[in-house]
Design a protein around this motif. Structure first.
Motif, PDB file in Angstrom:
ATOM      1  N   PHE A 117      -1.958  14.590  31.210  1.00  0.00           N
ATOM      2  CA  PHE A 117      -3.135  13.720  31.244  1.00  0.00           C
ATOM      3  C   PHE A 117      -2.785  12.331  30.730  1.00  0.00           C
ATOM      4  CE2 PHE A 117      -7.301  12.450  29.197  1.00  0.00           C
ATOM      5  CZ  PHE A 117      -7.890  12.096  30.394  1.00  0.00           C
ATOM      6  N   GLN A 118      -2.042  12.277  29.613  1.00  0.00           N
ATOM      7  CA  GLN A 118      -1.631  10.983  29.067  1.00  0.00           C
ATOM      8  C   GLN A 118      -0.891  10.155  30.114  1.00  0.00           C
ATOM      9  OE1 GLN A 118      -1.508  13.820  27.417  1.00  0.00           O
ATOM     10  NE2 GLN A 118      -1.884  13.519  25.229  1.00  0.00           N
ATOM     11  N   GLN A 162      -1.023  10.350  33.382  1.00  0.00           N
ATOM     12  CA  GLN A 162      -1.918   9.863  34.432  1.00  0.00           C
ATOM     13  C   GLN A 162      -2.666   8.628  33.981  1.00  0.00           C
ATOM     14  OE1 GLN A 162      -4.421  12.840  36.383  1.00  0.00           O
ATOM     15  NE2 GLN A 162      -3.071  14.441  35.622  1.00  0.00           N
ATOM     16  N   VAL A 163      -3.209   8.703  32.763  1.00  0.00           N
ATOM     17  CA  VAL A 163      -4.029   7.591  32.287  1.00  0.00           C
ATOM     18  C   VAL A 163      -3.171   6.342  32.082  1.00  0.00           C
ATOM     19  CG1 VAL A 163      -5.530   6.805  30.429  1.00  0.00           C
ATOM     20  CG2 VAL A 163      -5.700   9.155  31.272  1.00  0.00           C
ATOM     21  N   GLU A 195      -2.306   4.892  35.523  1.00  0.00           N
ATOM     22  CA  GLU A 195      -3.487   4.241  36.104  1.00  0.00           C
ATOM     23  C   GLU A 195      -3.785   2.922  35.404  1.00  0.00           C
ATOM     24  OE1 GLU A 195      -6.685   7.092  36.063  1.00  0.00           O
ATOM     25  OE2 GLU A 195      -5.525   8.472  37.320  1.00  0.00           O
ATOM     26  N   ALA A 196      -3.514   2.885  34.104  1.00  0.00           N
ATOM     27  CA  ALA A 196      -3.771   1.642  33.369  1.00  0.00           C
ATOM     28  C   ALA A 196      -2.914   0.507  33.922  1.00  0.00           C
ATOM     29  CB  ALA A 196      -3.495   1.841  31.883  1.00  0.00           C
ATOM     30  N   ASP A 200      -4.262  -0.343  37.480  1.00  0.00           N
ATOM     31  CA  ASP A 200      -5.535  -1.055  37.473  1.00  0.00           C
ATOM     32  C   ASP A 200      -5.392  -2.487  36.995  1.00  0.00           C
ATOM     33  OD1 ASP A 200      -6.592   1.255  38.337  1.00  0.00           O
ATOM     34  OD2 ASP A 200      -7.608   1.795  36.472  1.00  0.00           O
ATOM     35  N   GLN A 243      -5.763  -0.377  26.367  1.00  0.00           N
ATOM     36  CA  GLN A 243      -6.646   0.078  27.444  1.00  0.00           C
ATOM     37  C   GLN A 243      -6.768   1.603  27.458  1.00  0.00           C
ATOM     38  OE1 GLN A 243      -5.840  -1.284  31.529  1.00  0.00           O
ATOM     39  NE2 GLN A 243      -7.285   0.323  32.170  1.00  0.00           N
ATOM     40  N   VAL A 244      -5.640   2.276  27.260  1.00  0.00           N
ATOM     41  CA  VAL A 244      -5.648   3.740  27.319  1.00  0.00           C
ATOM     42  C   VAL A 244      -6.460   4.337  26.181  1.00  0.00           C
ATOM     43  CG1 VAL A 244      -4.175   5.769  27.094  1.00  0.00           C
ATOM     44  CG2 VAL A 244      -3.512   3.929  28.622  1.00  0.00           C
ATOM     45  N   ARG A 252      -9.832   5.668  26.812  1.00  0.00           N
ATOM     46  CA  ARG A 252     -10.025   6.995  27.396  1.00  0.00           C
ATOM     47  C   ARG A 252      -9.448   8.108  26.539  1.00  0.00           C
ATOM     48  NH1 ARG A 252      -8.167   6.838  33.545  1.00  0.00           N
ATOM     49  NH2 ARG A 252      -8.837   9.009  33.430  1.00  0.00           N
ATOM     50  N   ILE A 253      -8.367   7.794  25.806  1.00  0.00           N
ATOM     51  CA  ILE A 253      -7.752   8.800  24.935  1.00  0.00           C
ATOM     52  C   ILE A 253      -7.551   8.165  23.556  1.00  0.00           C
ATOM     53  CG2 ILE A 253      -5.880  10.464  24.705  1.00  0.00           C
ATOM     54  CD1 ILE A 253      -5.076   9.901  27.576  1.00  0.00           C
TER      55      ILE A 253
END
Lengths: 142, 142
Positions: B5-6, B8-9, B12-13, B16, B29-30, B33-34
């Motif tokens: 999961f880390q 992926q995020v 994506e950061a 994006d 930024q991450v 979400r986490i």
DNA sequence: TGACAAACGATAATGGTTATCGTTTAATAA
DNA sequence: TTATTAAACGATAACCATTATCGTTTGTCA
């Protein structure tokens, strides 16, 4: 700016090195002529030379890693003020045309054009459109 | 490589962000979400992504300042192995030809071409002609 | 489910760079 | 030339970006 002996030797060290030395490299070379010189002095004078325009830094992006996920070949527009980086598609620049030989044995992987200048907000035009802030002071004179 | 999961995020950061973020930028930024993520995890995964070719670094010369005394406009040939930099006179490259608009209000100061690849010694051709050594490990896989 | 490697979070260590501070040196005026 | 004063020096501490370490947690796969 006083042109001290240390400054002369430091400047000559950069001139003599055809290899774009780091401050550490310069320090090592200068110690051959001035064994007592301090690494701090090298850094201070390098900074002075950069500020006065006697020397230039090869890349505007030392200091912190900048990442990109766009793996297709492309070019960059770089603001020397805020270090912002804008992408330019490969098709936005005519193919680079080499008119001379490269160093013997050099194998080209890719060609990247960097257009360096000042973005609108660093020129004071338009609203202060904040970019991601990064990097140490670089443009400030003392 | 496990796609946690880390990861992926983090990936994506970078995707994006249209702004070529630093690891620190990504971390900030991450954390949205986490919140429990560690900065070290960001660095480790960024390195993993670089090694596997999912991400690229904008400049090969973050890490240490490289200087030049040649103030006339010119271009660079850069070895991605040893980070050596060779100069190319401006006349060795045909003038760069822009085929599109730059970001609104951008004022061009100069244009620099970077030819990136591997030098002879990094390809294992010829004697190991030592360049000034610089920079951390960059090409080594764990 | 159990075993093992990989990934995580926390934190210490490293390396490049800048800041501080007391001393020395250079520039300027008397 | 010497006195004055600011700038530059050397030594060293502090800082920030990055890497390494380590014990714990999580995935992967038999």
């Amino acid at each position: 700016m006083a042109f001290t002996f240390q400054r002369q030797v430091i400047y000559e060290a950069v001139l003599d090195s055809r290899q774009h030395p780091t401050p550490e490299n310069i320090y090592e070379q200068v110690r051959g002529r001035i064994p007592s010189i301090s690494l701090g002095t090298v850094y201070k004078n390098v900074k002075t030379f950069l500020d006065t325009g006697l020397l230039k830094e090869v890349s505007l992006h030392h200091g912190s890693l900048r990442l990109e996920a766009n793996m297709t070949p492309h070019h960059h527009v770089v603001c020397s003020g805020c270090k912002a980086i804008f992408d330019l598609e490969e098709s936005d620049v005519a193919p680079v045309e080499l008119k001379s030989r490269l160093p013997k044995g050099f194998a080209i992987a890719r060609c990247s054009v960097e257009i360096i200048g000042l973005c609108a907000s660093c020129r004071g035009i338009g609203a202060s459109n904040k970019k991601i802030s990064t990097h140490h002071s670089s443009g400030a004179r003392k």
